[in-house]
Design an enzyme around this catalytic site. Structure first.
Site, PDB file in Angstrom:
ATOM      1  N   ASP A  16      -0.688   4.084  -3.061  1.00  0.00           N
ATOM      2  CA  ASP A  16      -1.705   3.229  -3.360  1.00  0.00           C
ATOM      3  C   ASP A  16      -1.055   2.446  -4.413  1.00  0.00           C
ATOM      4  O   ASP A  16      -0.182   2.682  -5.140  1.00  0.00           O
ATOM      5  CB  ASP A  16      -2.911   3.899  -3.592  1.00  0.00           C
ATOM      6  CG  ASP A  16      -4.070   3.146  -3.808  1.00  0.00           C
ATOM      7  OD1 ASP A  16      -4.122   1.969  -2.967  1.00  0.00           O
ATOM      8  OD2 ASP A  16      -4.744   3.167  -4.763  1.00  0.00           O
ATOM      9  N   ASP A  51      -3.363  -0.515  -6.590  1.00  0.00           N
ATOM     10  CA  ASP A  51      -4.310  -0.678  -7.527  1.00  0.00           C
ATOM     11  C   ASP A  51      -5.003   0.681  -8.029  1.00  0.00           C
ATOM     12  O   ASP A  51      -5.381   1.469  -7.286  1.00  0.00           O
ATOM     13  CB  ASP A  51      -5.385  -1.277  -6.813  1.00  0.00           C
ATOM     14  CG  ASP A  51      -5.246  -2.785  -6.578  1.00  0.00           C
ATOM     15  OD1 ASP A  51      -4.572  -3.570  -7.115  1.00  0.00           O
ATOM     16  OD2 ASP A  51      -5.751  -3.036  -5.405  1.00  0.00           O
TER      17      ASP A  51
END
Length: 278
Positions: free
Chosen positions: A13, A15
């Site tokens: 991932d 953010d």
């Protein structure tokens, strides 16, 4: 150490893991240098549908990290891929979302229109979200359009704290229409499947790195992968303690992960050490 030692593929991932808001996490360049040095393949898979893969390539370049477009998988691309599997070319789509999502669907051969008479309503994070947009989407769903969500994230981490995510928009429309969306992004399996296909990965050598328990970690577990939680984004220690979803490993941030992984790879393999005499 053994779990880290056998990993050869990562679904990462962005953010809350690689940066928060517009600030890169400390140790970002060292983390990617470590992955390249040890030939650990990766796909950067994000539920954010408001930015294209080239946006992420360019952002990482500004942070001093080089990645290839095929190493980035935002949920706008995954959603376009999913629609190509279930819808005829040229189907009409109403989009609640940013330009990256509209462009991904257009490039995939769909008609993106701002009308209520459509085949699909596709909803992603929309920085210009208004009641009028929500009302138009609701009416299209009432008229029979299939309801698709790019991702169910309840929140996302900004520089100054958490913000409502796309899951909040989906919840609004679901409550209004009584129709549950088909969700493409994490924790659903499609993004993990696409990422693993790109890497030629198998579950035994693959881990998911993320900051959200209900999406990254739950999705990784559903896909049969190892899961690594970063406490640098949306999840606090108290949230982790109270959650029924528990990761396999937890680190404060990518700098701590890099240090632990480097130590695991340089430490003697206990399988190769002679047994100590008792």
């Amino acid at each position: 150490m053994e779990e880290l030692r056998r990993l050869r593929h990562l679904i990462i991932d962005m953010d809350g893991v690689l940066w928060r808001g517009k600030r890169p996490m400390e140790g970002l360049t060292d983390f990617f240098a470590f992955l390249r040095r040890h030939e650990i393949r990766f796909v950067l898979a994000t539920n954010n549908a408001s930015r294209s893969r080239m946006d992420y390539v360019e952002q990482l370049a500004r942070f001093g990290v080089t990645v290839r477009p095929e190493e980035v998988l935002p949920s706008c691309d995954a959603t376009a891929f999913y629609l190509q599997q279930i819808a005829p070319a040229g189907a009409r789509v109403l989009v609640v979302g940013e330009q990256a999502l509209r462009a991904a669907l257009s490039e995939a051969g769909f008609q993106v229109v701002d009308e209520e008479n459509v085949d699909f309503v596709v909803v992603g994070l929309d920085w210009g979200l208004t009641y009028a947009k929500l009302a138009r989407a609701a009416r299209a769903i009432w008229n029979g359009a299939r309801f698709i969500g790019t991702n169910p994230d309840p929140v996302w981490p900004g520089e100054d704290g958490l913000y409502p995510g796309n899951g909040a928009t989906l919840a609004f429309l679901e409550r209004a229409t009584g129709v549950s969306p088909i969700v493409v992004g994490k924790p659903e399996p499609l993004m993990f499947q696409i990422a693993m296909q790109r890497m030629g990965a198998v579950p035994e050598t693959t881990a998911v790195i993320g900051d959200q328990l209900p999406t990254d970690i739950l999705g990784g577990k559903r896909a049969g992968l190892r899961t690594i939680l970063m406490l640098s984004g949306a999840t606090t220690p108290s949230m982790l303690a109270e959650s029924p979803v528990q990761p396999d490993m937890v680190f404060a941030d990518i700098r701590a992960l890099t240090a632990a992984w480097e130590a695991a790879l340089t430490a003697p393999d206990p399988k190769e050490c002679p047994q100590r005499l008792r």
